[in-house]
Scaffold this motif. Structure first.
Motif, short mmCIF file in Angstrom:
data_model
loop_
_atom_site.label_atom_id
_atom_site.label_comp_id
_atom_site.label_asym_id
_atom_site.label_seq_id
_atom_site.Cartn_x
_atom_site.Cartn_y
_atom_site.Cartn_z
N TYR A 250 0.99 -1.00 0.02
CA TYR A 250 0.08 0.09 0.06
C TYR A 250 0.84 1.17 -0.01
O TYR A 250 0.30 2.22 -0.69
CB TYR A 250 -0.89 0.21 1.28
N GLN A 254 1.34 4.66 -3.04
CA GLN A 254 0.99 6.09 -2.64
C GLN A 254 2.11 7.01 -3.16
O GLN A 254 3.46 6.59 -3.19
CB GLN A 254 1.07 6.23 -1.20
N LYS A 255 1.79 8.33 -3.35
CA LYS A 255 2.76 9.14 -4.10
C LYS A 255 3.69 9.67 -2.80
O LYS A 255 4.94 10.02 -3.14
CB LYS A 255 2.00 10.64 -4.44
N VAL A 261 -0.83 7.97 5.43
CA VAL A 261 -0.70 7.21 4.70
C VAL A 261 -0.26 5.82 5.59
O VAL A 261 -1.02 4.85 5.23
CB VAL A 261 0.28 7.35 3.55
#
Lengths: 307, 307
Positions: A250, A254-255, A261
Motif C-alpha cells: 500500500y 502512494q505518492k 498514509v
C-alpha cells in the motif's frame, strides 16, 4: 511504484487443528509478494532448489510478480515443518531443512535496480545489510527479523537496523531486542536503533505503529490497527508476512509516505493478514479481488471507528 | 440514572517493579465505583470490617458515591496481596484473607431499590443471582466473574449468566468458560448462555464487544477498543474493574443503550482503565476531571481512527 523483496521462498509442511498439508508453497517472500501484488509491482530475490516446479513459480507470476531474481540452485528448496496447538499465535517448529537457503547469496538482477521500495524479509542480518547497501537509492526500506538473529547475531543486526526505515516485528521480538518487558518502552528503544517507525504485530490483537519524533510528518505518536476476530483460523503461517506485504504494498502505491498514509497501510496490512489465515498456506492470497480487499478494509473500519 | 454495584471493598498489598504499597484501598467495587462516578450516581453494596476507617470511606463519598449499602461487620476487611513480575497482565497472588468477606450476604438498602442499572462485580455466582433476582426492574445488568467460580461453581454460574445482559470477562476466562481456545468462537458460545453482549478484555491490547444477533439494535457484530500504549504501568490492579466502571457508568448516563452507545462505552471503559494503572491503587481515579477524561477519549480516538 515497484517494491523489491528479499527473503525465503520455501516449502511448508503444516499441521493445525483443521488438518495438515505436506510441502505446500510457503516462505516469507512468497506471502509478502502475493499480498503486496494487489497494490504494486513486486520483484522477488530468493533461492529455490531443483524441486521447485514451474507450477509453483506460476503462483507468483500469475499475480504479475517478477521472479527473475529467484535463483534456481542445485539441491533442494528450504523446507519448514511446524505444528499449531491451541495457541495459534505460536508455531512449534518440527524441522527446518535449510537446504539451498543455507548458502543463500542474494543476487539482484539489473532490472530490479530501479526499485522504489525495498523489503528485507527475515534472513541473516548480514545479508540484509548487503542488499540494503547495494540499493542506496530506494525511497524506503522495510525490514523484519526474528528471535534467532536477535540472540545469535545481535551486532550485525544492530548495523542492519541503521539502514531500515520501518521495522516490522512482533511483541516477543521487540521485548527480546531491547530487553524491556514493556512494549511501549521497547518501542521507544527500537526507535533509537535506527528505524523511523516501528510496527509491532500483536497476532490476533492487531498491530501498533510507533513513530519517531519528526518522522513522516507530524500527528499521532502511535496508531493501532485491529485484527479481525476470525472464528476459524485455519493456518496462521504467513500472517505476519502477509501483513508486511499489504502494509508495504500500500505504501508503494502512494505518492508520499505520511503518517496518514501509514495509518491506512496498517489497516491494509491487517486486511491481508486476515485473508492469509483463512486457508492453508497462501491459497487465499492467490485470487482475491480489489473489491474483496476494500470490503474487508471497511469491515476493519466498522470494527474500530465510532462513527 | 443510577447504578448499583455489589462486590468487594478491600485492602490490597501490592508489589510491582515500581515499588510496593501495604494495605491500600482496593476491591472490585471500589475501582468500579470510582470510575463510574464520573458519569452517573453510584451506589455500593459491600462489606468491610472494623479496620475500615472513615477516611477510607471518604474516598468514596467525596466522589458522591452512596455507601449506605456498605455493611460494617465485626472482624477484619478482606485483604488481598499480589505481586506483578514482568508480565503485568497477570498478578501472582501472595495471600487472600477473605475475613468478613467470607460470609458476605449482600443487603440492599431500600433507598437503592430504584436503581436503573446493576453491576454484579466478581463475587460468588449464587450471591450474584440473589441480588439480580431481588432487583427485577433494573434496565440493564452487567456482570463479571473469574476462573475460580468458573471451575468450582459452574452450575450456579450458568444460572447467574441467564440474568446478565452484558458480561465483562477477560480472554482466559472466556476460553475457560467455554472450553474453546478461539476467542471469537468462545464469544459466540457465551452469547448462547444468556448475555446479549459480551465484553472480552485483552489487557494491554484493549477489549472487544461481541453482540448477539438482534441485541441492542443492529449494526456491527463486534467492536474493538484499544488500550493506551502506556510506558509506565505502575500497578495494573483494578484496570478491569475500572474499565467496567467507565463502561457501565457511561451507559447509565445515556437515554438509551444502542450499539452506537455501547461502542462509545467501550472507549470510556478503556479510558478509565488507562487512568487506573498510572498510579498505585485507585489513586488516579480519585481526582480526575471530566475534561481530562474527554481529552483521553480523544487520544483513544486518534490512536484508532483513520480520519
Amino acid at each position: 511504484m515497484s517494491i523489491m523483496v528479499v527473503g525465503s521462498v520455501a516449502f511448508d509442511t503444516i499441521k493445525s487443528q483443521f488438518g495438515e498439508r505436506h510441502k505446500i508453497l510457503g516462505g516469507a517472500a512468497t506471502y509478502f509478494s502475493l499480498a503486496a501484488s494487489y497494490f504494486t509491482q513486486v520483484r522477488v530475490v530468493a533461492v529455490v532448489g531443483d524441486d521447485f516446479t514451474p507450477e509453483l513459480e506460476a503462483v507468483l507470476t500469475s499475480r504479475g510478480i517478477d521472479v527473475r531474481g529467484i535463483e534456481h540452485a542445485p539441491g533442494k528448496t528450504f523446507h519448514w515443518g511446524g505444528e499449531y496447538g491451541d495457541n495459534l499465535n505460536e508455531a512449534q517448529t518440527k524441522f527446518t531443512d535449510l537446504n539451498v537457503f543455507e548458502n543463500f547469496q542474494p543476487r539482484i538482477p539489473d532490472v530490479y535496480r530501479d526499485s522504489d521500495y525495498l523489503f528485507l524479509a527475515n534472513i541473516q542480518p548480514v545479508l540484509q545489510k548487503q542488499v540494503r547497501d547495494s540499493m542506496p537509492d530506494v525511497k524506503l526500506v522495510g525490514g523484519d527479523t526474528m528471535n534467532y538473529w536477535i540472540n545469535s547475531t545481535r551486532p550485525a543486526l544492530m548495523e542492519t537496523l541503521k539502514g531500515v526505515d520501518i521495522l516490522l516485528i512482533n511483541d516477543t521480538e521487540a521485548k527480546m531486542l531491547t530487553g524491556d518487558s514493556s512494549v511501549p518502552r521497547a518501542a521507544n528503544k527500537v526507535l533509537e536503533m535506527g528505524p523511523r517507525a516501528l510496527v509491532i504485530k500483536h497476532g490476533e490483537y492487531g498491530a501498533t505503529i510507533f513513530f519517531k519524533d519528526g518522522s513522516y510528518g507530524t500527528g499521532v505518536k502511535a496508531f493501532r490497527a485491529p485484527a479481525l476476530p476470525i472464528e476459524e483460523v485455519f493456518d496462521p503461517t504467513g500472517a505476519g508476512d502477509s501483513f508486511g506485504g499489504g502494509f508495504m504494498g500500500y505504501l508503494a502505491s502512494q505518492k508520499q509516505v505520511t503518517r496518514e498514509v501509514l495509518k491506512h497501510a496498517m489497516f491494509y496490512g491487517g486486511v491481508m493478514g486476515s485473508f492469509a489465515v483463512e486457508r492453508f498456506g497462501p491459497e487465499r492470497l492467490q485470487n482475491l479481488t480489489r473489491a474483496e480487499i476494500d470490503e474487508r478494509f471497511n469491515l476493519f473500519r466498522s470494527l474500530t471507528h465510532l462513527e
